[in-house]
Design an enzyme around this catalytic site. Sequence first.
Site, mmCIF file in Angstrom:
data_model
loop_
_atom_site.group_PDB
_atom_site.id
_atom_site.type_symbol
_atom_site.label_atom_id
_atom_site.label_comp_id
_atom_site.label_asym_id
_atom_site.label_seq_id
_atom_site.Cartn_x
_atom_site.Cartn_y
_atom_site.Cartn_z
ATOM 1 N N ASP A 156 -1.844 -1.506 -14.509
ATOM 2 C CA ASP A 156 -0.410 -1.645 -14.226
ATOM 3 C C ASP A 156 -0.148 -3.145 -14.086
ATOM 4 O O ASP A 156 -0.621 -3.776 -13.132
ATOM 5 C CB ASP A 156 -0.055 -0.900 -12.928
ATOM 6 C CG ASP A 156 1.455 -0.787 -12.761
ATOM 7 O OD1 ASP A 156 2.183 -1.535 -13.438
ATOM 8 O OD2 ASP A 156 1.892 0.048 -11.952
ATOM 9 N N ASP B 235 -0.872 3.444 -11.381
ATOM 10 C CA ASP B 235 -0.427 3.036 -10.040
ATOM 11 C C ASP B 235 -1.552 3.169 -9.011
ATOM 12 O O ASP B 235 -1.538 2.483 -7.982
ATOM 13 C CB ASP B 235 0.732 3.931 -9.557
ATOM 14 C CG ASP B 235 1.978 3.841 -10.425
ATOM 15 O OD1 ASP B 235 2.335 2.722 -10.822
ATOM 16 O OD2 ASP B 235 2.590 4.887 -10.709
ATOM 17 N N ILE C 164 2.609 -4.832 -13.405
ATOM 18 C CA ILE C 164 3.331 -5.098 -12.146
ATOM 19 C C ILE C 164 3.522 -3.753 -11.457
ATOM 20 O O ILE C 164 4.329 -2.936 -11.899
ATOM 21 C CB ILE C 164 4.731 -5.733 -12.357
ATOM 22 C CG1 ILE C 164 4.674 -6.952 -13.271
ATOM 23 C CG2 ILE C 164 5.343 -6.104 -11.002
ATOM 24 C CD1 ILE C 164 6.052 -7.602 -13.518
ATOM 25 N N ASP C 165 2.768 -3.523 -10.407
ATOM 26 C CA ASP C 165 3.035 -2.328 -9.609
ATOM 27 C C ASP C 165 3.970 -2.769 -8.488
ATOM 28 O O ASP C 165 3.632 -3.657 -7.704
ATOM 29 C CB ASP C 165 1.753 -1.716 -9.034
ATOM 30 C CG ASP C 165 2.070 -0.408 -8.332
ATOM 31 O OD1 ASP C 165 2.699 0.460 -8.960
ATOM 32 O OD2 ASP C 165 1.732 -0.274 -7.153
ATOM 33 N N GLU D 233 0.319 0.796 -18.558
ATOM 34 C CA GLU D 233 1.607 1.370 -18.159
ATOM 35 C C GLU D 233 2.627 1.247 -19.288
ATOM 36 O O GLU D 233 3.332 2.196 -19.591
ATOM 37 C CB GLU D 233 2.182 0.691 -16.898
ATOM 38 C CG GLU D 233 3.547 1.312 -16.590
ATOM 39 C CD GLU D 233 4.238 0.833 -15.335
ATOM 40 O OE1 GLU D 233 3.923 -0.258 -14.843
ATOM 41 O OE2 GLU D 233 5.130 1.568 -14.868
ATOM 42 N N THR E 284 7.532 -2.873 -9.605
ATOM 43 C CA THR E 284 8.505 -3.560 -10.480
ATOM 44 C C THR E 284 9.879 -3.655 -9.816
ATOM 45 O O THR E 284 10.551 -4.687 -9.924
ATOM 46 C CB THR E 284 8.624 -2.820 -11.835
ATOM 47 O OG1 THR E 284 7.334 -2.759 -12.427
ATOM 48 C CG2 THR E 284 9.562 -3.534 -12.787
HETATM 49 C C1 IPD Z 1 5.909 2.480 -8.658
HETATM 50 C C2 IPD Z 1 5.392 2.018 -7.315
HETATM 51 C C3 IPD Z 1 6.019 2.808 -6.196
HETATM 52 C C4 IPD Z 1 5.796 4.292 -6.343
HETATM 53 C C5 IPD Z 1 6.298 4.754 -7.698
HETATM 54 C C6 IPD Z 1 5.647 3.945 -8.823
HETATM 55 P P1 IPD Z 1 5.910 0.744 -10.743
HETATM 56 O O1 IPD Z 1 5.209 1.821 -9.713
HETATM 57 O O2 IPD Z 1 4.002 2.160 -7.248
HETATM 58 O O3 IPD Z 1 5.485 2.462 -4.931
HETATM 59 O O4 IPD Z 1 6.477 4.967 -5.326
HETATM 60 O O5 IPD Z 1 5.985 6.141 -7.829
HETATM 61 O O6 IPD Z 1 6.175 4.374 -10.055
HETATM 62 O O7 IPD Z 1 6.958 1.544 -11.472
HETATM 63 O O8 IPD Z 1 6.484 -0.308 -9.889
HETATM 64 O O9 IPD Z 1 4.775 0.314 -11.584
#
Ligand code: IPD
Length: 255
Positions: A77, A205, A79-80, A60, A82
């Site tokens: 990823d 993600d 931290i999914d 990411e 964040t």
């Molecule tokens: C996000 C999360 C979120 C989703 C966003 C993503 P991140 O990832 O997965 O649930 O709705 O589209 O970007 O930015 O926390 O790695």
Amino acid sequence: MMGAARKASRNLVRDYGEVEHLQVSKKGPADFVSSADLKTEKALRAELKKARPGFGFLLEEGGEIAGDDTSHRWIIDPIDGTTNFLHGIPNFCISIALERDGELIAGVVYQPLGDEMFHAEKGAGAFLNERRLRVSARRKLEDTLIATGIPFIGRPGHETFLKELAAVMPQVAGIRRFGSAALDLAYVAAGRCDGYWETGIKPWDIAAGIVLVKEAGGYVTDFQGGSKMLDNGEILAANDHLHQPLLKLLRTARG
Ligand code: IPD
């Protein structure tokens, strides 16, 4: 993969406890990266490189890094969720997938605060820690709990999302926006949620979660019913009774 996730999560949990001291920068509107994202990604990369020196990476934060072995790459990823992490909300995870010749063959989604290790390998099933997972068996839309993602400020698709929501909401028991796509998919694999959809989503993600849902007996497609989710950023995951009706609702809503 599980060992790497567990090891990298130790610092992450420490950082979560002191989240107000982290350095945070903005990649775009509502798109944050913290020193914890960067540290975790570095730790995961080092661990996985030690185990499989030749494999490439799609990260990411760090982007594409080619390896000598061009048929394998890790999709990560660090931290999914964040935004949750930075707000002190515990719903975040580490997501690691392994791709071989363009096919996803393994996935790990680790939620460190609940010590929930979701993992799956192609052909070997999906598990939460040691427990085998199976998608829900619900058949009627009116009984279902569906997860989704709402486009952040600055991302396209707000109007389309509202149309999708207006189509799905009156048909189902409830809709949830948890804030981590990887965990949304893990919850579908575990039968906690009956379905999940999102658009504008990135490969890191969803890559690991796709393996989880498929190995738990679920269906995952894009909105054409195809398998280009990593390319076009559209995803719908559900059990085999609910996938078609949900797909129909979403397609009709999008016109
Ligand atoms: C996000 C999360 C979120 C989703 C966003 C993503 P991140 O990832 O997965 O649930 O709705 O589209 O970007 O930015 O926390 O790695």
